[in-house]
Design a protein around this motif. Structure first.
Motif, PDB file in Angstrom:
ATOM      1  N   VAL A 119       0.723  -1.228   0.214  1.00 17.29           N
ATOM      2  CA  VAL A 119       0.025  -0.033   0.071  1.00 17.29           C
ATOM      3  C   VAL A 119       0.950   1.376   0.074  1.00 17.29           C
ATOM      4  N   ASN A 120       1.901   1.258   0.706  1.00 22.14           N
ATOM      5  CA  ASN A 120       2.853   2.240   0.767  1.00 22.14           C
ATOM      6  C   ASN A 120       3.591   2.635  -0.425  1.00 22.14           C
ATOM      7  N   GLN A 121       3.917   1.420  -1.259  1.00 25.09           N
ATOM      8  CA  GLN A 121       4.477   1.667  -2.639  1.00 25.09           C
ATOM      9  C   GLN A 121       3.520   2.258  -3.333  1.00 25.09           C
ATOM     10  N   LEU A 122       2.372   1.933  -3.422  1.00 26.69           N
ATOM     11  CA  LEU A 122       1.237   2.344  -4.069  1.00 26.69           C
ATOM     12  C   LEU A 122       0.959   3.927  -4.009  1.00 26.69           C
ATOM     13  N   LEU A 123       1.134   4.379  -2.715  1.00 25.40           N
ATOM     14  CA  LEU A 123       0.877   5.686  -2.374  1.00 25.40           C
ATOM     15  C   LEU A 123       2.125   6.514  -2.885  1.00 25.40           C
ATOM     16  N   ALA A 124       3.309   5.876  -2.747  1.00 25.81           N
ATOM     17  CA  ALA A 124       4.291   6.588  -3.175  1.00 25.81           C
ATOM     18  C   ALA A 124       4.370   6.869  -4.603  1.00 25.81           C
ATOM     19  N   SER A 125       3.943   5.938  -5.421  1.00 24.39           N
ATOM     20  CA  SER A 125       3.739   6.186  -6.880  1.00 24.39           C
ATOM     21  C   SER A 125       2.505   7.194  -7.159  1.00 24.39           C
ATOM     22  N   ALA A 126       1.475   6.987  -6.446  1.00 24.14           N
ATOM     23  CA  ALA A 126       0.335   8.188  -6.724  1.00 24.14           C
ATOM     24  C   ALA A 126       0.501   9.469  -6.360  1.00 24.14           C
ATOM     25  N   LEU A 127       1.570   9.755  -5.502  1.00 23.93           N
ATOM     26  CA  LEU A 127       1.957  11.102  -5.080  1.00 23.93           C
ATOM     27  C   LEU A 127       2.605  11.750  -6.471  1.00 23.93           C
ATOM     28  N   GLY A 128       2.992  11.075  -7.499  1.00 17.82           N
ATOM     29  CA  GLY A 128       3.539  11.532  -8.394  1.00 17.82           C
ATOM     30  C   GLY A 128       4.924  12.501  -8.616  1.00 17.82           C
ATOM     31  N   SER A 129       5.477  13.156  -9.506  1.00 19.90           N
ATOM     32  CA  SER A 129       6.569  14.020  -9.474  1.00 19.90           C
ATOM     33  C   SER A 129       6.049  15.317 -10.136  1.00 19.90           C
ATOM     34  N   TYR A 130       6.843  16.033  -9.736  1.00 21.74           N
ATOM     35  CA  TYR A 130       6.589  17.703 -10.233  1.00 21.74           C
ATOM     36  C   TYR A 130       7.873  18.289 -10.562  1.00 21.74           C
ATOM     37  N   PRO A 131       7.665  19.245 -11.328  1.00 24.15           N
ATOM     38  CA  PRO A 131       8.836  20.159 -11.958  1.00 24.15           C
ATOM     39  C   PRO A 131       9.153  21.143 -10.731  1.00 24.15           C
ATOM     40  N   VAL A 132      10.291  21.587 -10.639  1.00 26.48           N
ATOM     41  CA  VAL A 132      10.762  22.639  -9.802  1.00 26.48           C
ATOM     42  C   VAL A 132      10.049  24.074 -10.156  1.00 26.48           C
ATOM     43  N   PRO A 133       9.069  24.645  -9.162  1.00 24.65           N
ATOM     44  CA  PRO A 133       8.578  25.670  -9.660  1.00 24.65           C
ATOM     45  C   PRO A 133       9.553  26.889 -10.197  1.00 24.65           C
ATOM     46  N   PRO A 134       9.013  27.615 -11.141  1.00 27.61           N
ATOM     47  CA  PRO A 134      10.159  28.893 -11.490  1.00 27.61           C
ATOM     48  C   PRO A 134      10.174  29.591 -10.286  1.00 27.61           C
ATOM     49  N   GLY A 135      11.335  30.087  -9.935  1.00 26.39           N
ATOM     50  CA  GLY A 135      11.610  30.955  -8.737  1.00 26.39           C
ATOM     51  C   GLY A 135      12.191  30.255  -7.435  1.00 26.39           C
ATOM     52  N   LEU A 136      11.963  29.136  -7.443  1.00 25.56           N
ATOM     53  CA  LEU A 136      12.387  28.234  -6.276  1.00 25.56           C
ATOM     54  C   LEU A 136      13.964  27.792  -6.412  1.00 25.56           C
ATOM     55  N   HIS A 137      14.946  28.124  -5.520  1.00 30.55           N
ATOM     56  CA  HIS A 137      16.007  27.533  -5.630  1.00 30.55           C
ATOM     57  C   HIS A 137      16.315  26.231  -4.667  1.00 30.55           C
ATOM     58  N   TRP A 138      15.777  25.076  -5.508  1.00 29.26           N
ATOM     59  CA  TRP A 138      15.573  23.883  -4.898  1.00 29.26           C
ATOM     60  C   TRP A 138      16.826  23.480  -4.233  1.00 29.26           C
ATOM     61  N   ASP A 139      17.990  23.587  -4.985  1.00 30.83           N
ATOM     62  CA  ASP A 139      19.369  23.073  -4.480  1.00 30.83           C
ATOM     63  C   ASP A 139      19.658  23.913  -3.159  1.00 30.83           C
ATOM     64  N   LEU A 140      19.676  25.333  -3.066  1.00 28.20           N
ATOM     65  CA  LEU A 140      19.763  25.930  -1.802  1.00 28.20           C
ATOM     66  C   LEU A 140      18.967  25.505  -0.694  1.00 28.20           C
ATOM     67  N   TYR A 141      17.695  25.229  -1.052  1.00 31.32           N
ATOM     68  CA  TYR A 141      16.927  24.716  -0.222  1.00 31.32           C
ATOM     69  C   TYR A 141      17.202  23.212   0.428  1.00 31.32           C
ATOM     70  N   VAL A 142      17.634  22.434  -0.325  1.00 30.95           N
ATOM     71  CA  VAL A 142      18.226  21.358   0.252  1.00 30.95           C
ATOM     72  C   VAL A 142      19.502  21.559   0.848  1.00 30.95           C
ATOM     73  N   GLY A 143      20.271  22.460   0.757  1.00 31.79           N
ATOM     74  CA  GLY A 143      21.206  23.000   1.581  1.00 31.79           C
ATOM     75  C   GLY A 143      22.385  21.739   1.767  1.00 31.79           C
ATOM     76  N   PRO A 144      22.478  21.519   3.208  1.00 31.72           N
ATOM     77  CA  PRO A 144      23.587  20.693   3.785  1.00 31.72           C
ATOM     78  C   PRO A 144      23.050  19.215   3.624  1.00 31.72           C
ATOM     79  N   VAL A 145      21.900  18.830   2.990  1.00 29.54           N
ATOM     80  CA  VAL A 145      21.417  17.486   3.058  1.00 29.54           C
ATOM     81  C   VAL A 145      22.211  16.674   2.121  1.00 29.54           C
ATOM     82  N   ALA A 146      23.015  15.667   2.348  1.00 30.41           N
ATOM     83  CA  ALA A 146      23.901  14.924   1.801  1.00 30.41           C
ATOM     84  C   ALA A 146      23.423  14.092   0.344  1.00 30.41           C
ATOM     85  N   GLU A 147      22.036  14.000   0.710  1.00 30.41           N
ATOM     86  CA  GLU A 147      21.164  12.964  -0.412  1.00 30.41           C
ATOM     87  C   GLU A 147      20.452  13.819  -1.210  1.00 30.41           C
TER      88      GLU A 147
END
Length: 518
Positions: free
Chosen positions: A246-274
């Protein structure tokens, strides 16, 4: 410096040198009543303006000068300012209009490091990012000689709490404050005075609870994969819909999204190694439930609830901690045929990625002088503590949370932020009324307490020297939880070491992306 004029430029240069502190010319030297001279005004910046950063700025901008802010999402910051322009009756809100005026003039940066490097007129920095960035930003600001107001939790890890505390102790002229505003409230002082006057007698048990996260953000959910749903596995029970599937199905159903314009996602992730792909389930706000970015309900509300027994009872480090919970939210790691035989990697496994919906943590603290040992019990996600027998049947435990001190002569209860302290049996209230007020009251907001401490008019209410030990205690609950259910960790606070389970020590710190270490 008798006879030597201190210019604004000289003041900023000096305050940017670590350890030199702040020189403020008193208001009465330069003007009459109600006049606030430029030299008596703090230039502050905000890192992480959306959410609590804008709330802190709203308070500070009433009297102080917002000169800059750093945020990875300017559009979200602008929306939070716009929300504050009107009150609930749609009338102009003076403090909101003042914030908007100063916000529009402030310098904008997407990277806080660039701001600290280029913006030389900053006296103090408010840090209101997601938890994983608190210590990273605070350390950089303090090393630049800036006073810091750090939202709770102070840090993401025990190691970071120790690092910031050491830095604060080495530089006492830097004024620090954690954003647990209840520490400055009247109720917190009453709790301290009643407990320390012995109104309910010796205290051996404390219960703390909160309804976070169930009504605020999701936990116990899998990481979105954006990949097609896996085929149903074979099942010996004839039904493939196991918890894992059920969790695998939920993970799939949540989908994927492009990074919105103006959001600096790399800086948001910051110190996270992953490498964490963007998904709107993280930003804004919901980050708190995810291991990469937050420390769950303990980090969110522990600073507001554990704070009061920790302070009133003079606690420091617990000697043992054990935790239990509902299921974690996980991410499925596929089998690795090249892994060692018999390892979990060769079989594939599920790795925790979001905190459980509900958690219980039990801390043991040693005796302190004449005070007996204390067991402090934490419950979140809709769990409640057991009702004390002495509590009247018509008294409801509030769903949003609270604290119960169990004494030999009665109990003391209060709500979140130390508010509404009350005693049972009620007859104890007469004794409490006679207790002298030994703790100085703070007639200003928690933010203004920090500002007045910078100006030398008072002391900070919740400085890092105190807040780091409180934060470490909170986060040791996360360490125990990650160590495994049904296990108790023994902790040597002097050495910052789990002594009985060596593997648990890995959770006292974290892996950093190169260049972001604390």
């Amino acid at each position: 410096m008798p006879g030597k004029k201190v210019t604004r430029r000289k003041f900023v240069a000096d305050s940017g040198t670590i350890g030199l502190g702040v020189m403020i010319v008193p208001r009465h030297v330069l003007g009459g009543p109600g006049f606030q001279a430029p030299s008596d005004t703090i230039n502050f910046a905000v890192v992480g303006f959306g959410g609590m950063g804008s709330e802190n700025a709203l308070e500070l901008a009433k009297t102080e000068n917002l000169v800059a802010f750093a945020d990875v999402d300017f559009a979200f910051s602008e929306s939070k300012v716009a929300e504050k322009l009107k009150d609930n009756e749609k009338k102009d809100r003076p403090e909101g209009l003042k914030l908007k005026e100063k916000f529009d003039k402030a310098a904008r940066y997407s990277d806080f490091r660039e701001m600290l490097d280029k913006q030389k007129d900053i006296d103090g920095v408010v840090i209101a990012t997601p938890d994983h960035l608190h210590a990273v930003v605070a350390k950089a600001a303090m090393l630049n000689g800036k006073h810091v107001y750090v939202q709770k939790p102070l840090t993401y890890s025990v190691h970071e709490a120790r690092a910031l505390r050491s830095l604060a102790l080495a530089n006492p002229k830097i004024v620090t404050q954690m954003g647990n505003q209840g520490h400055s409230h009247e109720g917190a002082r009453l709790v301290n005075e009643w407990v320390q006057a012995g109104i309910i007698g010796p205290i051996r048990d404390v219960h703390v609870w909160t309804n976070r996260p169930v009504v605020y953000w999701p936990q116990g959910v899998p990481r979105p994969t954006g990949s097609p749903a896996p085929p149903a596995p074979a099942s010996p029970f004839g039904n493939p819909f196991s918890f894992g599937y059920v969790n695998q199905l939920l993970a799939s159903a949540l989908g994927s999204y492009p990074v919105p314009p103006g959001l600096h996602w790399d800086l948001y992730v910051g110190p996270v190694a992953e490498d964490v792909p963007y998904h709107p389930i993280y930003h804004p706000f919901n980050w708190r439930g995810w291991l990469n970015f937050g420390v769950g309900a303990l980090g969110d509300m522990g600073a507001h609830l554990i704070d009061h027994p920790f302070w009133a009872l003079g606690l420091t480090y617990p000697t043992s901690i054990e935790a239990t919970s509902t299921q974690w939210g996980t991410m499925r790691i596929p089998p690795d045929p090249n892994a060692p035989a018999g390892s979990r990697e060769v079989r594939g496994y599920s790795r925790p990625v979001s905190y459980p919906v509900a958690t219980a943590v039990h801390y043991q603290f040693p005796a302190r002088g004449a005070q007996p040992p204390v067991k402090l019990n934490w419950y979140d996600g809709g769990l409640y503590p057991p009702r004390p027998d002495i509590l009247p049947d018509d008294v409801t435990l509030k769903s949003e949370g609270g604290v119960i001190f169990i004494g030999e002569k009665g109990i003391l209860m209060h709500d979140t932020y130390g508010s509404n302290p009350r005693l049972f049996p009620v007859a104890l209230t007469e004794d409490a009324a006679l207790v002298p007020k030994t703790y100085a009251r703070i007639p200003w907001s928690h933010e203004m307490n920090w500002v007045k401490a910078i100006k030398g008019e008072t002391k900070a209410s919740s400085p890092i020297e105190y807040a780091a030990q409180l934060t470490e205690t909170m986060l040791l609950g996360i360490v125990a939880l990650r160590t495994g259910q049904g296990r108790k960790i023994l902790y040597d606070g002097d050495k910052m070491l789990v002594t009985n389970i060596a593997d648990a020590n890995q959770y006292l710190t974290r892996e950093y992306r190169a260049g972001w270490e604390v």
